[in-house]
Structures are given as structure tokens and as C-alpha cells.
Write a protein that holds these residues in place. Structure first.
Motif, PDB file in Angstrom:
ATOM      1  N   ARG A   6      41.130  -1.623 -29.717  1.00  0.00           N
ATOM      2  CA  ARG A   6      41.218   0.129 -30.157  1.00  0.00           C
ATOM      3  C   ARG A   6      39.381   0.492 -29.327  1.00  0.00           C
ATOM      4  O   ARG A   6      38.726  -0.622 -29.711  1.00  0.00           O
ATOM      5  N   PRO A   7      39.093   1.330 -28.720  1.00  0.00           N
ATOM      6  CA  PRO A   7      37.708   1.076 -28.198  1.00  0.00           C
ATOM      7  C   PRO A   7      37.163   1.365 -29.655  1.00  0.00           C
ATOM      8  O   PRO A   7      36.030   1.029 -29.413  1.00  0.00           O
ATOM      9  N   TYR A   8      37.834   1.589 -30.214  1.00  0.00           N
ATOM     10  CA  TYR A   8      36.299   2.591 -31.682  1.00  0.00           C
ATOM     11  C   TYR A   8      36.900   1.628 -33.423  1.00  0.00           C
ATOM     12  O   TYR A   8      38.454   2.533 -32.853  1.00  0.00           O
ATOM     13  N   GLY A   9      36.475   1.821 -34.107  1.00  0.00           N
ATOM     14  CA  GLY A   9      37.394   1.636 -35.279  1.00  0.00           C
ATOM     15  C   GLY A   9      38.710   0.784 -35.579  1.00  0.00           C
ATOM     16  O   GLY A   9      38.948   0.486 -34.021  1.00  0.00           O
ATOM     17  N   ARG A  10      39.187   0.805 -36.548  1.00  0.00           N
ATOM     18  CA  ARG A  10      40.894   0.101 -36.266  1.00  0.00           C
ATOM     19  C   ARG A  10      41.485   1.084 -37.863  1.00  0.00           C
ATOM     20  O   ARG A  10      41.601   1.775 -38.107  1.00  0.00           O
ATOM     21  N   TYR A  23      35.968   2.361 -39.800  1.00  0.00           N
ATOM     22  CA  TYR A  23      35.096   3.343 -39.085  1.00  0.00           C
ATOM     23  C   TYR A  23      33.917   2.478 -39.210  1.00  0.00           C
ATOM     24  O   TYR A  23      33.698   1.761 -40.055  1.00  0.00           O
ATOM     25  N   VAL A  24      32.862   2.117 -38.355  1.00  0.00           N
ATOM     26  CA  VAL A  24      31.580   1.141 -38.338  1.00  0.00           C
ATOM     27  C   VAL A  24      30.206   1.432 -38.093  1.00  0.00           C
ATOM     28  O   VAL A  24      30.033   2.807 -36.977  1.00  0.00           O
ATOM     29  N   THR A  25      29.736   2.213 -38.992  1.00  0.00           N
ATOM     30  CA  THR A  25      29.005   3.370 -39.522  1.00  0.00           C
ATOM     31  C   THR A  25      27.328   2.444 -38.615  1.00  0.00           C
ATOM     32  O   THR A  25      27.441   1.393 -38.335  1.00  0.00           O
ATOM     33  N   PRO A  32      36.359   2.925 -44.373  1.00  0.00           N
ATOM     34  CA  PRO A  32      37.002   4.635 -44.738  1.00  0.00           C
ATOM     35  C   PRO A  32      36.965   5.733 -44.521  1.00  0.00           C
ATOM     36  O   PRO A  32      35.777   5.885 -44.863  1.00  0.00           O
ATOM     37  N   ALA A  33      37.242   6.130 -43.998  1.00  0.00           N
ATOM     38  CA  ALA A  33      37.995   8.053 -43.272  1.00  0.00           C
ATOM     39  C   ALA A  33      38.600   8.684 -44.868  1.00  0.00           C
ATOM     40  O   ALA A  33      38.538   7.876 -45.741  1.00  0.00           O
ATOM     41  N   PRO A  34      38.155   9.336 -44.930  1.00  0.00           N
ATOM     42  CA  PRO A  34      38.079  10.474 -46.374  1.00  0.00           C
ATOM     43  C   PRO A  34      38.759  10.260 -46.614  1.00  0.00           C
ATOM     44  O   PRO A  34      39.285  10.527 -47.620  1.00  0.00           O
ATOM     45  N   HIS A  35      40.026  10.513 -45.554  1.00  0.00           N
ATOM     46  CA  HIS A  35      41.309  10.751 -46.439  1.00  0.00           C
ATOM     47  C   HIS A  35      42.454   9.847 -45.130  1.00  0.00           C
ATOM     48  O   HIS A  35      41.949   9.444 -44.574  1.00  0.00           O
ATOM     49  N   THR A  36      43.718   9.797 -45.129  1.00  0.00           N
ATOM     50  CA  THR A  36      44.452   9.229 -45.229  1.00  0.00           C
ATOM     51  C   THR A  36      45.243   9.963 -44.297  1.00  0.00           C
ATOM     52  O   THR A  36      44.888  11.138 -43.806  1.00  0.00           O
TER      53      THR A  36
END
Length: 388
Positions: A6-10, A23-25, A32-36
């Protein structure tokens, strides 16, 4: 063959069947994202959008805005380097009008709808429009700094004109009314009334004058400081409201004799002596002077006039002379043209009324002249017929 990275994130699938994106800040933290998400494709799209934001430098830490408005605004006021009086006003607005609604709310949770609801509730509760406007302006300024601090993306204060509600036009005293009040008030305050009415100086600027600031030979007053009264009864000597407030104002020759008499009888001694002193030799207090002011206005038969309205008189008279915007700004002590343009507009309207009145006099005179001419022609016609 290894799977495509994956190019970015998991992304991972949760037991619930939904997908979580991480994601990496910029600071290296995995968040984690704020929602699923319902599908893996939705999670992929969200990560792609986030990566674009990061590349543009538009990303904001979602936890940064969790500071409460009460805490953030309190720090904001403390760090602004405000004058004591302004800081006192802001703390009062915060305590009485903002904290009850937003004090415990996270800055990032304040929405435009919440701001609109708060403002409507304040007005419905009978709070004066001017006070609500000041509280709204404070909230907007605090949240504008929150945008700069990258706590929030957008300022939720979006109500057009809410910081500047329409205010009723204040009365302007006429020249005879200024002198009537000056005649009725205690003699030690006569010059104060005349200088306010014909120089347009503020109360604090007048009370802050020393003898060395008044040059009657040149006919000028230098405004270099002002006296501010705080709610706790203390007074603060400070510079004028802006750099433009430090100015030299010419004195109309008509009141120079009154000022000279005042300096001889009532001002403090020496170049550092106060120009205006109370009966006991102290700097006058506004609440005590207001009692004398209302009494003098009553004796002069004038109602509804505040002392500050004399400043409007002075500025209106200056505008009526045809002074330029820059000249009015200099005399009034304003750094922007807004107030000067208002007085110029009022002066132009008054000039239009004068022109209309002059036009009426011209029409009346012409009608009279035409009527007289016709009468002369008729007389001449009768005379000619008799002779013939």
C-alpha cells in the motif's frame, strides 16, 4: 510473488466486518481514522485524500482542538499584551457571555450553527445588541487565532455584520447648546465642555492633559496620553488608543480666552500640573462628573445628550468646513478613514439640504422678480393705450 504494498497508510478488517484505516502523522505517530469504513475502497479513498492534505501542508492534528474554549480564550487574553482596561473588558465578556455556553466545549466542536444559536439566545435574553456584538467579536478573534494555531480548519463565526450592529445615531449638540451647558456647569469644568465640543477630544484625553500640553500662544493642544478608569475604581495612565491618537489639535480662537482663564484659576501649578482637577485637587472621576453634567444639561433645557456626544459635535463642525478625509483623521485621532468618511457623509447630506434651501430661496426670488416684471409690463401697456 509478494503482494502489492500500500502506498500510504494501513487498512485492516475488524471483527464487525467494517474497515479501519490508520496513518502516520508528520510527527511519526500512528493514528486511526476518526471513524471506520463500510468497504475497503472507502478506506483507501480516505487515506488518499489524507495523503494529499499532508503533501499540501493542510493536515491538522484532530486532537489539537480538544482544548476548551474557556481555557484557550483565557490564555489568548493573557498573551495579547492588552491594556488593563481592554483585558478587563474581554475577561468580563468571556465570563458573562461566552463561558456559560462555550466554556467547557472543545474549540474544535464549536460549529457555525452553535455560534448562531448562542447569538440568537443572547439577544432573546435581552442582552444589549452592542454587548452581544462585542462578545461575538471576541469569540471570532479568539477562534481566528485558533485557525492560525492549526487547532481548527475554519472559523465558525460566519455571521456577516454581527460584530458591527446598527447603532442609533447619537445627537449632536449645536454651538449654542455647547455654550449653554458650559454656562450652567461648575466653572472649573467650563473649559472641559468647550474643548470636548469644539476640539472633539475624548474624556480620557482631556483628563490626561498637563499644562505643558496646552500652548495658547500657538493655539494648539498636544494629546500624548489618556486616563482610563477601571471597574475596580483604579485609574490607569496610558497612551492613546492608537499611534494616530498621539496628535496635536488646533484650538479655535473663539475659546482661547476661556482656556486662558481656566489655566489661571483651576489648573495645577507648573508645566506638569493637570489641566483639569476636581474641587479637592484630584483627577476628576467620571461618575461624579456625570452628575454635574446631567444637572447642567437639565438647567440648559437639553435632554438625551451624553458628554461623549460633544465629540460628535466637534467632529461634525470640522467636517462641515470641507476638511479632507486625511485632515479629519488627524484631528480625530483615527488610524482608519471609516469614522472620517461617516462625518463627511453627514456633512455632505447637510450641505445638500443647505443647497436645496438656497435653491428654494432662488426660486422664490425669481418668481417675485417675474411677477414684478409682468406687473411693470401691464402698467406700461395700460399707459400706452391711454396715450394712444
Amino acid at each position: 510473488m509478494a503482494g502489492k504494498r500500500r502506498p500510504y497508510g494501513r487498512i485492516r478488517k475488524l471483527p464487525s466486518g467494517r474497515y479501519q484505516a490508520r496513518y502516520v502523522t508528520p510527527d511519526g505517530q500512528l493514528r486511526p481514522a476518526p471513524h471506520t469504513f463500510r468497504t475497503k475502497r472507502d478506506a483507501d479513498d480516505w487515506l488518499a485524500d489524507l495523503q494529499t492534505q499532508l503533501r499540501r501542508g493542510d493536515w491538522h492534528d484532530p486532537d489539537a482542538g480538544r482544548v476548551t474554549l474557556g481555557e484557550y480564550a483565557g490564555t489568548w487574553i493573557a498573551e495579547r499584551g492588552l491594556t488593563t482596561r481592554t483585558a478587563e473588558l474581554y475577561r468580563s465578556l468571556l465570563r458573562l457571555h461566552l463561558v456559560p455556553t462555550f466554556g467547557a466545549v472543545a474549540v474544535s466542536d464549536i460549529s457555525p450553527a452553535a455560534v448562531r444559536s448562542w447569538r440568537a439566545a443572547r439577544l432573546a435574553a435581552g442582552v444589549g445588541p452592542s454587548t452581544v456584538a462585542k462578545a461575538y467579536a471576541l469569540l471570532r478573534a479568539v477562534l481566528a487565532t485558533a485557525v492560525e494555531d492549526q487547532l481548527i480548519r475554519r472559523n465558525p463565526c460566519q455571521i456577516k455584520g454581527a460584530s458591527n450592529p446598527p447603532t442609533p445615531e447619537r445627537p449632536t449638540a449645536t454651538v449654542p447648546e455647547v455654550f449653554a451647558i458650559a454656562d450652567a456647569i461648575q466653572p472649573r469644568y467650563r473649559a472641559l465642555v468647550l474643548m470636548a465640543g469644539f476640539l472633539g477630544l475624548r474624556w480620557g484625553e482631556l483628563i490626561g492633559l498637563h499644562r505643558r500640553d496646552v500652548d495658547l500662544d500657538r493655539g494648539a493642544v498636544r494629546v500624548r496620553q489618556a486616563v482610563a478608569e477601571l471597574t475596580n475604581g483604579q485609574r490607569e495612565i496610558k497612551a492613546p488608543k492608537s499611534e494616530a491618537g498621539k496628535r496635536t489639535v488646533a484650538i479655535p480662537a473663539a475659546i482661547v480666552p476661556d482656556l486662558r482663564r481656566h489655566l489661571d484659576l483651576f489648573a495645577g501649578p507648573g508645566s506638569a500640573g493637570r489641566v483639569f482637577l476636581g474641587a479637592k485637587g484630584a483627577i476628576p472621576r467620571r461618575n461624579h462628573f456625570n452628575r454635574l453634567w446631567h444637572k447642567a444639561c437639565a438647567e440648559a433645557g437639553i435632554t438625551g445628550l451624553r458628554f461623549h456626544d460633544l465629540r460628535h459635535t466637534g467632529n461634525t463642525l470640522a467636517a462641515s468646513t470641507g476638511a479632507s478625509t486625511r485632515e479629519l483623521m488627524s484631528r480625530m485621532g483615527h488610524s482608519t478613514a471609516r469614522a472620517a468618511l461617516i462625518y463627511q457623509h453627514a456633512s455632505a447630506e447637510r450641505d445638500r439640504l443647505i443647497a436645496d434651501s438656497v435653491s428654494g430661496l432662488v426660486d422664490q426670488a425669481r418668481k417675485l422678480a417675474t411677477g414684478a416684471h409682468k406687473a411693470d409690463e401691464e402698467l406700461e401697456g395700460h399707459a400706452g393705450g391711454t396715450t394712444g
